[in-house]
Design an enzyme around this catalytic site. Structure first.
Site, PDB file in Angstrom:
ATOM      1  N   ASP A  27      26.797  23.711 -13.864  1.00 45.25           N
ATOM      2  CA  ASP A  27      26.176  24.745 -14.684  1.00 45.25           C
ATOM      3  C   ASP A  27      26.364  24.365 -16.153  1.00 45.25           C
ATOM      4  OD1 ASP A  27      25.483  27.046 -16.084  1.00 45.25           O
ATOM      5  OD2 ASP A  27      26.374  28.408 -14.608  1.00 45.25           O
ATOM      6  N   HIS A  28      25.266  24.047 -16.831  1.00 48.75           N
ATOM      7  CA  HIS A  28      25.351  23.548 -18.209  1.00 48.75           C
ATOM      8  C   HIS A  28      25.792  24.631 -19.196  1.00 48.75           C
ATOM      9  CE1 HIS A  28      25.108  20.508 -21.079  1.00 48.75           C
ATOM     10  NE2 HIS A  28      23.851  20.103 -20.951  1.00 48.75           N
ATOM     11  N   ARG A  29      25.842  25.883 -18.749  1.00 52.30           N
ATOM     12  CA  ARG A  29      26.375  26.944 -19.614  1.00 52.30           C
ATOM     13  C   ARG A  29      27.891  26.849 -19.708  1.00 52.30           C
ATOM     14  NH1 ARG A  29      24.190  32.110 -16.587  1.00 52.30           N
ATOM     15  NH2 ARG A  29      25.139  30.866 -14.912  1.00 52.30           N
ATOM     16  N   LEU A  39      29.706  23.838 -18.548  1.00 53.80           N
ATOM     17  CA  LEU A  39      30.163  22.449 -18.601  1.00 53.80           C
ATOM     18  C   LEU A  39      29.117  21.585 -19.289  1.00 53.80           C
ATOM     19  CD1 LEU A  39      31.242  22.403 -14.863  1.00 53.80           C
ATOM     20  CD2 LEU A  39      32.845  22.354 -16.769  1.00 53.80           C
TER      21      LEU A  39
END
Length: 551
Positions: free
Chosen positions: A523-525, A527
């Site tokens: 999850d780019h939010r 990591l």
């Protein structure tokens, strides 16, 4: 003022149930139906209500004690007018285990004539569906008994299927089936009538006759204690002026079972209004709060749902040739919904790498004899689990979840890892708990057991909850890599593809090495690429030299 001795009432035949909370102390004034203690079996938690109002005089148990029906509980000073008849003395009651996530249903009150000697009394009881962990209707997929069938306590009566799992409903006691109230295909919920069961019991002598489970009989509602004390139904939407909630989770009034459910669902209990006695938060309150979040009825969190995405047009495929249309199972539809929600809500990024597991495979080969003696198949999975735990400990961002309020991140101090299992019904993800505390052998055995339960559709909802991180392995199926979808509310998932032998330059020559393709979606939010690169570096070190796992 009179003193009444309260014993543990009928708890569905469960024995040696642990006391996990004592809700009162000597000197407390309690009203009828206030919670006195909370018990927890391996299947459910139960709050024991006060049968009458009074003042607690003394308590005969403590947290951690194991109790059964009839065990001394506490002494209650009550007004003479409210004195109920004495509760029965402690009894050793052996019965079938409590049904999965069972809420103990009230048994019919039968009033036989007062005999002077013991005699056999036959009664017909209406058996109801116990608490099945969901308020939604579930489908009856199998009726295991017929009218006239003699069943023993614990025998399967029916098999139900929700959108997440199938579950067998066992008989609470032995008897003869006199009538069936359901059939295959029916949709039923907790509390629905299943069947009429004729049971035979021995009536007590007149001298011994006392009201059974007095704490329950004394109640105006005559209900047995259950994991959830009945409360008036609440509006489906949140009230315009919700009750005040505590500032910190340590101040909320909720039992351990409710706190555990909230942790597993990522819910902040300080935001959940309680509907129980003294505003106690119950499981239904947590479930209702989650439902309101999912339906976007709470202003605290906006749930995205892919608004504005054009719908796929309906197509008549029969115009192109013969077709066969089959209905999707509830499980298949639930999996599709979960995957769609995760894909829409999580900004996915996937990074790839190869792990050199040449030495690991050589070591695993030397353990084949030990594995055969133990009756365990030792695949690379247990080593992957241990290596992932080591990486999660070194990189705690991966052992976390974004808070429901969108403004906090929750770092978990436990290490539960889900393993994706390919089943005929679809992809299921059972969770291995406390992976850091188990040996490779224990993990191999437990993973095999959970995988088989998944394929047999015997997994309980609790066995698919609480994961921190997931592993999805294509194993021997094939493929060089894939993009696994993050199993929200987790923030990362590891994809494992088929082992290949590649020539690797060692500084002077190319040598064959066994390389395991890995895909890490996150999850780019929560990591970024640097986090994933460092996680991969640690994971590859552990897999490349498993001796590091003992450091």
């Amino acid at each position: 003022m009179a003193t009444q001795h309260l014993n543990v009432p009928d708890i569905g035949g469960a024995e040696n149930v642990e006391v996990i909370e004592i809700c009162v102390k000597p000197g407390d004034k309690v009203n009828k139906d206030d919670s006195l203690i909370v018990l927890e079996s391996d299947k459910a938690s139960m709050e024991i209500p006060a049968p009458v109002s009074g003042t607690v005089k003394s308590i005969q148990l403590k947290v951690g004690d194991k109790v059964s029906q009839g065990s001394p509980m506490l002494e209650l000073d009550i007004a003479g007018a409210e004195v109920s008849q004495p509760v029965e003395k402690p009894v050793e009651k052996k019965s079938a285990p409590v049904a999965p996530a069972a809420k103990v249903e009230p048994e019919p009150v039968v009033a036989p004539p007062a005999p002077t000697t013991a005699s056999a009394v036959a009664t017909v009881e209406n058996i109801l569906v116990p608490d099945i962990g969901t308020s939604d209707a579930v489908e009856v997929i199998e009726v295991s008994v017929t009218v006239g069938t003699q069943i023993a306590a614990g025998d399967t009566m029916v098999v139900l299927e929700s959108d997440k799992a199938s579950m067998e409903i066992p008989a609470p006691k032995a008897g003869i089936v006199r009538a069936l109230k359901i059939k295959v295909g029916d949709k039923i919920s907790s509390g629905a009538a299943l069947l009429d069961l004729e049971t035979t019991s021995s009536a007590p002598t007149a001298a011994q006759q006392t009201p059974a489970a007095a704490p329950v009989a004394a109640s105006a509602h005559a209900t047995a204690p259950s994991s959830e004390i009945p409360q008036p139904s609440l509006p489906s939407t949140a009230p315009s002026q919700p009750a005040a909630v505590p500032a910190s989770s340590s101040e909320v009034y909720a039992g351990p079972a409710v706190r555990r459910l909230a942790r597993e669902m990522g819910i902040d209990l300080t935001r959940v209004p309680g509907s129980g006695p003294k505003n106690r938060i119950q499981k239904d309150d947590v479930k209702r709060f989650v439902k309101e979040l999912m339906e976007n009825r709470s202003p605290a969190r906006a749930v995205t749902g892919g608004a504005g995405i054009p719908a796929v047009p309906a197509i008549d495929f029969a115009q192109f040739g013969p077709i066969d249309t089959q209905p999707l199972t509830g499980l298949h539809k639930a999996i599709a919904s979960n995957m769609h929600r995760a894909w829409l809500n999580v900004p996915h990024v996937t990074q790839w790498d190869d792990a050199d597991i040449t030495e690991l495979e050589s070591f695993r080969e030397t353990l084949k004899g030990d594995a055969e003696k133990r009756g365990v198949k030792l695949s690379p999975l247990p080593f992957l689990l241990k290596a992932c735990v080591a990486a999660l400990k070194m990189h705690p961002k991966f052992n976390a979840s974004l808070h429901a309020d969108g403004e906090h991140i929750v770092y978990k101090q436990y290490f539960h890892i889900g393993i994706a299992v390919d089943t005929p019904a679809g992809l299921m993800v059972p969770v291995l708990r406390d992976v850091d505390k188990k040996s490779v052998w224990e993990l191999a055995a437990e993973a095999a057991e959970l995988a088989q339960k998944a394929k047999d559709r015997k997994l309980k909802p609790a066995e698919m909850q609480g994961g921190c991180f997931s592993i999805s392995s294509l194993g021997n199926i094939g493929g060089l890599g894939f993009t696994p979808i993050v199993n929200t509310p987790e923030v990362a998932i590891l994809g494992v593809s088929k082992l290949t032998v590649k020539p690797i330059w060692n500084g002077s020559e190319f040598v064959p090495r066994k390389m395991l393709p890995l895909s890490l979606s996150y999850d780019h939010r929560a990591l970024n690429g640097g986090d994933a690169g460092r996680f991969f570096a640690t994971l590859n070190q552990m897999l490349g030299d498993i001796r590091r796992l003992v450091l």
